[in-house]
Design a protein around this motif. Structure first.
Motif, PDB file in Angstrom:
ATOM      1  N   ASN A  18       0.870  -1.176   0.000  1.00  0.00           N
ATOM      2  CA  ASN A  18       0.000   0.000   0.000  1.00  0.00           C
ATOM      3  C   ASN A  18       0.904   1.222   0.000  1.00  0.00           C
ATOM      4  O   ASN A  18       1.651   1.442   0.959  1.00  0.00           O
ATOM      5  N   VAL A  19       0.859   2.003  -1.065  1.00  0.00           N
ATOM      6  CA  VAL A  19       1.753   3.147  -1.217  1.00  0.00           C
ATOM      7  C   VAL A  19       1.079   4.462  -0.843  1.00  0.00           C
ATOM      8  O   VAL A  19       1.564   5.540  -1.192  1.00  0.00           O
ATOM      9  N   THR A  20      -0.035   4.372  -0.099  1.00  0.00           N
ATOM     10  CA  THR A  20      -0.764   5.577   0.292  1.00  0.00           C
ATOM     11  C   THR A  20      -0.861   5.681   1.815  1.00  0.00           C
ATOM     12  O   THR A  20      -0.506   4.755   2.539  1.00  0.00           O
ATOM     13  N   ALA A  21      -1.381   6.804   2.269  1.00  0.00           N
ATOM     14  CA  ALA A  21      -1.542   7.054   3.703  1.00  0.00           C
ATOM     15  C   ALA A  21      -2.913   6.621   4.221  1.00  0.00           C
ATOM     16  O   ALA A  21      -3.293   6.974   5.340  1.00  0.00           O
ATOM     17  N   SER A  22      -3.656   5.846   3.425  1.00  0.00           N
ATOM     18  CA  SER A  22      -4.972   5.356   3.836  1.00  0.00           C
ATOM     19  C   SER A  22      -5.028   3.843   3.648  1.00  0.00           C
ATOM     20  O   SER A  22      -4.387   3.294   2.748  1.00  0.00           O
ATOM     21  N   ALA A  23      -5.805   3.178   4.472  1.00  0.00           N
ATOM     22  CA  ALA A  23      -5.996   1.730   4.313  1.00  0.00           C
ATOM     23  C   ALA A  23      -6.675   1.450   2.969  1.00  0.00           C
ATOM     24  O   ALA A  23      -7.414   2.290   2.455  1.00  0.00           O
TER      25      ALA A  23
ATOM     26  N   THR B 198      -5.076 -12.737 -11.390  1.00  0.00           N
ATOM     27  CA  THR B 198      -5.670 -11.412 -11.536  1.00  0.00           C
ATOM     28  C   THR B 198      -5.727 -10.729 -10.178  1.00  0.00           C
ATOM     29  O   THR B 198      -6.009 -11.373  -9.171  1.00  0.00           O
ATOM     30  N   VAL B 199      -5.473  -9.415 -10.169  1.00  0.00           N
ATOM     31  CA  VAL B 199      -5.500  -8.635  -8.931  1.00  0.00           C
ATOM     32  C   VAL B 199      -6.493  -7.493  -9.074  1.00  0.00           C
ATOM     33  O   VAL B 199      -6.860  -7.094 -10.190  1.00  0.00           O
ATOM     34  N   ARG B 200      -6.909  -6.987  -7.936  1.00  0.00           N
ATOM     35  CA  ARG B 200      -7.851  -5.858  -7.928  1.00  0.00           C
ATOM     36  C   ARG B 200      -7.614  -5.042  -6.665  1.00  0.00           C
ATOM     37  O   ARG B 200      -7.539  -5.584  -5.571  1.00  0.00           O
ATOM     38  N   SER B 201      -7.532  -3.750  -6.827  1.00  0.00           N
ATOM     39  CA  SER B 201      -7.377  -2.830  -5.704  1.00  0.00           C
ATOM     40  C   SER B 201      -8.717  -2.159  -5.427  1.00  0.00           C
ATOM     41  O   SER B 201      -9.421  -1.762  -6.358  1.00  0.00           O
ATOM     42  N   GLY B 202      -9.058  -2.032  -4.149  1.00  0.00           N
ATOM     43  CA  GLY B 202     -10.292  -1.358  -3.780  1.00  0.00           C
ATOM     44  C   GLY B 202     -10.194   0.156  -3.889  1.00  0.00           C
ATOM     45  O   GLY B 202     -11.205   0.858  -3.839  1.00  0.00           O
ATOM     46  N   THR B 203      -8.969   0.665  -4.051  1.00  0.00           N
ATOM     47  CA  THR B 203      -8.723   2.098  -4.183  1.00  0.00           C
ATOM     48  C   THR B 203      -7.745   2.316  -5.331  1.00  0.00           C
ATOM     49  O   THR B 203      -6.660   1.729  -5.336  1.00  0.00           O
TER      50      THR B 203
ATOM     51  N   ASP C 185     -11.199  -8.939  -0.580  1.00  0.00           N
ATOM     52  CA  ASP C 185     -11.414  -7.751   0.255  1.00  0.00           C
ATOM     53  C   ASP C 185     -10.575  -7.769   1.532  1.00  0.00           C
ATOM     54  O   ASP C 185     -11.048  -7.427   2.618  1.00  0.00           O
ATOM     55  N   VAL C 186      -9.311  -8.134   1.375  1.00  0.00           N
ATOM     56  CA  VAL C 186      -8.353  -8.102   2.481  1.00  0.00           C
ATOM     57  C   VAL C 186      -7.888  -6.665   2.663  1.00  0.00           C
ATOM     58  O   VAL C 186      -7.559  -5.981   1.686  1.00  0.00           O
ATOM     59  N   THR C 187      -7.854  -6.193   3.896  1.00  0.00           N
ATOM     60  CA  THR C 187      -7.423  -4.822   4.185  1.00  0.00           C
ATOM     61  C   THR C 187      -5.922  -4.789   4.434  1.00  0.00           C
ATOM     62  O   THR C 187      -5.376  -5.622   5.166  1.00  0.00           O
ATOM     63  N   ILE C 188      -5.271  -3.812   3.833  1.00  0.00           N
ATOM     64  CA  ILE C 188      -3.846  -3.578   4.069  1.00  0.00           C
ATOM     65  C   ILE C 188      -3.680  -2.168   4.628  1.00  0.00           C
ATOM     66  O   ILE C 188      -4.280  -1.207   4.125  1.00  0.00           O
ATOM     67  N   SER C 189      -2.914  -2.061   5.676  1.00  0.00           N
ATOM     68  CA  SER C 189      -2.713  -0.788   6.372  1.00  0.00           C
ATOM     69  C   SER C 189      -1.985   0.225   5.496  1.00  0.00           C
ATOM     70  O   SER C 189      -1.290  -0.144   4.543  1.00  0.00           O
ATOM     71  N   PRO C 190      -2.090   1.509   5.854  1.00  0.00           N
ATOM     72  CA  PRO C 190      -1.383   2.545   5.105  1.00  0.00           C
ATOM     73  C   PRO C 190       0.130   2.313   5.111  1.00  0.00           C
ATOM     74  O   PRO C 190       0.698   1.878   6.120  1.00  0.00           O
TER      75      PRO C 190
END
Length: 111
Positions: free
Chosen positions: A40-45, A92-97, A68-73
């Motif tokens: 995760n390359v952002t400051a949000s989960a 195949t991959v998919r990002s929620g953001t 729908d696995v959550t990864i921390s910022p």
């Protein structure tokens, strides 16, 4: 005799929240995905999904490896999965953001 190559099998940084193919195994080849790293390359989960699609079948709950696995910022998770993929199989991959995650698959290609 088969040729064995250890390498980065695929990398993706999805710019949308749509499915993106990380790996498509070529004809007359097979691959073993030893490790999948999600960063995760952002400051949000953010959340992600990963699908193992036999012969390029549609991505669905029935072929989800992670859903729908959550990864921390600003975090990375390395999964040791040992997934075996035959010719024409797709990971195949998919990002929620959008623009939040990168995916890298390390492993072995047999040709």
């Amino acid at each position: 005799m088969a040729t064995t190559t250890y390498k980065i099998l695929g990398q993706s940084a999805p710019s949308t929240t749509s499915n993106a193919d990380l790996i498509t195994v070529g004809a007359s080849k097979s691959q073993v995905v030893s490790t999948l790293v999600v960063s995760n390359v952002t400051a949000s989960a953010a959340t992600f999904r990963v699908f193992a699609r036999i012969g390029g079948a549609a991505a669905a709950v029935s072929n989800a490896l992670f859903y729908d696995v959550t990864i921390s910022p600003n975090a990375s998770i390395a999964f040791t999965i040992g997934a075996t993929l035959a010719a024409t199989d797709v990971l195949t991959v998919r990002s929620g953001t959008a623009n939040a995650l990168t995916f890298t698959a390390f492993g072995t290609e047999l040709a």
